[in-house]
Enzyme design. Structure first.
Site, PDB file in Angstrom:
ATOM      1  N   ASP A  77      -1.615  -0.791   5.730  1.00  0.00           N
ATOM      2  CA  ASP A  77      -1.940  -0.007   7.176  1.00  0.00           C
ATOM      3  C   ASP A  77      -3.360  -0.193   7.671  1.00  0.00           C
ATOM      4  O   ASP A  77      -3.567   0.152   8.929  1.00  0.00           O
ATOM      5  CB  ASP A  77      -1.272   1.092   7.122  1.00  0.00           C
ATOM      6  CG  ASP A  77      -2.235   2.068   6.323  1.00  0.00           C
ATOM      7  OD1 ASP A  77      -2.543   1.708   5.301  1.00  0.00           O
ATOM      8  OD2 ASP A  77      -2.477   3.153   7.108  1.00  0.00           O
ATOM      9  N   ASP A 122       1.134  -1.277  -0.018  1.00  0.00           N
ATOM     10  CA  ASP A 122       0.007  -0.109   0.089  1.00  0.00           C
ATOM     11  C   ASP A 122       0.752   1.014  -0.022  1.00  0.00           C
ATOM     12  O   ASP A 122       2.082   1.345   0.346  1.00  0.00           O
ATOM     13  CB  ASP A 122      -0.932  -0.103   1.233  1.00  0.00           C
ATOM     14  CG  ASP A 122      -1.675   1.244   1.154  1.00  0.00           C
ATOM     15  OD1 ASP A 122      -2.288   1.428   0.120  1.00  0.00           O
ATOM     16  OD2 ASP A 122      -2.088   1.686   2.595  1.00  0.00           O
ATOM     17  N   LYS A 181      -9.447  -2.124  -3.003  1.00  0.00           N
ATOM     18  CA  LYS A 181      -9.276  -3.045  -1.875  1.00  0.00           C
ATOM     19  C   LYS A 181     -10.430  -2.696  -0.859  1.00  0.00           C
ATOM     20  O   LYS A 181     -10.757  -1.602  -0.941  1.00  0.00           O
ATOM     21  CB  LYS A 181      -7.923  -2.827  -1.187  1.00  0.00           C
ATOM     22  CG  LYS A 181      -6.841  -3.023  -2.037  1.00  0.00           C
ATOM     23  CD  LYS A 181      -5.446  -2.627  -1.334  1.00  0.00           C
ATOM     24  CE  LYS A 181      -5.480  -1.244  -1.173  1.00  0.00           C
ATOM     25  NZ  LYS A 181      -4.066  -0.608  -0.707  1.00  0.00           N
ATOM     26  N   ASP A 190      -0.379   5.126   0.908  1.00  0.00           N
ATOM     27  CA  ASP A 190      -0.502   5.905   2.233  1.00  0.00           C
ATOM     28  C   ASP A 190      -0.697   5.038   3.490  1.00  0.00           C
ATOM     29  O   ASP A 190      -1.324   4.321   3.552  1.00  0.00           O
ATOM     30  CB  ASP A 190      -2.049   6.590   2.037  1.00  0.00           C
ATOM     31  CG  ASP A 190      -2.066   7.564   0.925  1.00  0.00           C
ATOM     32  OD1 ASP A 190      -1.134   8.834   1.139  1.00  0.00           O
ATOM     33  OD2 ASP A 190      -2.804   7.438   0.092  1.00  0.00           O
TER      34      ASP A 190
END
Length: 412
Positions: free
Chosen positions: A207, A12, A183, A14
């Protein structure tokens, strides 16, 4: 160490690579070391605003090696999916970057005219008028597509409203459920996984337990959480629980950190857990009442939802009448069933529910057999030794519990 256990890493952006344009500690060195070990790297982001080219430039500007074919954004994945769906014209609630990706697949982006689909992404400049236009187009027959449904995304000063807030507004007003690309939904993951050797060992590093971890687990791949805090959920079977947790990417090379094994899940992840009822109804000749629904080409017992204000007895009586025309009364309880292997149902709309089902034996007290319910394709009585071969597996188990009177009241 985790770095040795996998051939492909899906990262990922961010919250894993950067936050608010600032590179997170250990990222640059870790990614460079993974490349030296010939690990394959992809960047999967639900951010639908920039183009893939802009993501490459952003990463390279931070000193990170990145290539166009390594970037899988929800915007680009949406554009690719639109082409696979043979959609040629769309109205877009989203950024210029999202529109550029869509046009790159030869799809027209319209402003006022009717179109084949409405695509909802994210743009700080969206107005009430844009949302109103989207709703009206959907009511006129346009498909509803969402790049992702993230409620928030991480910013330097805390969470910011995500695409999901816009999607919810359109969904609430249109009464339509979108096709979701990003996602944790499969389309975005499949854009990578469908082109990889199935023998390669793949891990997702993210995250967000609700998108990165859940999405990876639904595809049968290992999920690693990048977080300073441990996360947990009441059930150890929850798909959102990571297989490993690291505080920064350098810990991919920490020998003591390992991941629990994860395989392809045996059932889809349910969005909701809902109460339901099922009826076992015999006629005077000992035959069992079964129905075949329009949306599932299999036979099963009469089943249905519990409406607000109903008892389970009232619900089963109503469902039997609505589906078959027969009036019944409850003679005894069979059991309460909850096994997700059998009671997680994927509906044609895309909704996935886990039904906790109270099963009851019922006696016919009136009415006549009919199959004019909009949800019922066929309805009939069957001899117990001549049941249809395409009978729902769990419903067969319920019948066995009915016939074995000593099992009345079981919990499954």
């Amino acid at each position: 160490m985790l770095a040795e256990k996998f051939d492909v890493f899906l990262f990922d952006l961010d919250g894993v690579i950067y936050i608010g344009g600032k590179l997170l500690p250990g990222v640059k060195e870790t990614l460079a070391q993974l490349r030296r070990l010939n690990k394959r790297i992809y960047f999967l982001t639900n951010d639908p605003i920039p183009t893939r080219r802009q993501f490459v430039e952003r990463l390279q500007g931070l000193g990170i090696e990145a290539h166009l074919d390594e970037i899988i954004s929800s915007g680009w994945a949406t554009a690719k999916t639109l082409r696979l769906m043979e959609i040629n014209s769309v109205y877009v609630l989203g950024s210029d970057g999202l529109k550029t990706e869509i046009r790159g697949f030869g799809i027209d982006v319209v402003e006022k005219s009717d179109c084949q689909a409405v695509v909802v992404g994210h743009d700080d400049q969206l107005s009430y008028g844009h949302i109103r236009q989207a709703i009206q187009l959907i009511h006129r027959g346009a498909k509803f597509i969402a790049t992702n449904v993230d409620a928030t995304f991480p910013g330097p000063e805390g969470p910011c409203p995500g695409t999901g807030a816009i999607v919810s507004a359109v969904q609430t007003s249109s009464g339509r459920r979108p096709v979701i690309i990003g996602k944790p939904y499969p389309p975005m993951f499949r854009t990578v996984l469908d082109h990889l050797d199935p023998h390669l060992r793949v891990a997702m590093v993210g995250d967000n337990p609700y998108t990165d971890i859940l999405g990876a687990h639904q595809q049968g791949i290992t999920a690693i959480l990048r977080s300073d805090k441990a996360v947990d959920f009441p059930s150890p079977k929850d798909f959102r629980i990571p297989d490993a947790r690291i505080t920064n990417l350098k810990e991919l090379f920490t020998p003591a950190i390992t991941a629990r094994p994860w395989g392809k899940p045996p059932y889809a992840w349910p969005e909701t857990v809902e109460p339901a009822v099922a009826a076992v109804v015999f006629d005077g000749d000992g035959r069992i009442l079964l129905i075949k629904r329009v949306d599932f080409d299999v036979w099963g017992l009469p089943t249905g939802h519990i409406e607000p204000g109903e008892t389970v007895q009232e619900a089963v009586i109503r469902e039997v009448y609505e589906e078959t025309g027969l009036r019944v009364k409850v003679s005894r309880y069979i059991g309460v069933y909850s096994d997700p292997m059998y009671l997680v149902v994927s509906h044609p709309s895309g909704k996935v529910c886990h039904y906790i089902t109270s099963c009851m034996e019922c006696k016919i007290v009136g009415g006549y057999l009919r199959a004019d319910c909009v949800e019922t394709a066929e309805v009939a009585f069957f001899e117990l030794d001549n049941l249809p071969t395409n009978l729902l597996t769990l419903h067969g188990e319920w019948l066995r519990d009915v016939l074995n009177r000593d099992n009345a009241g079981v919990l499954r």
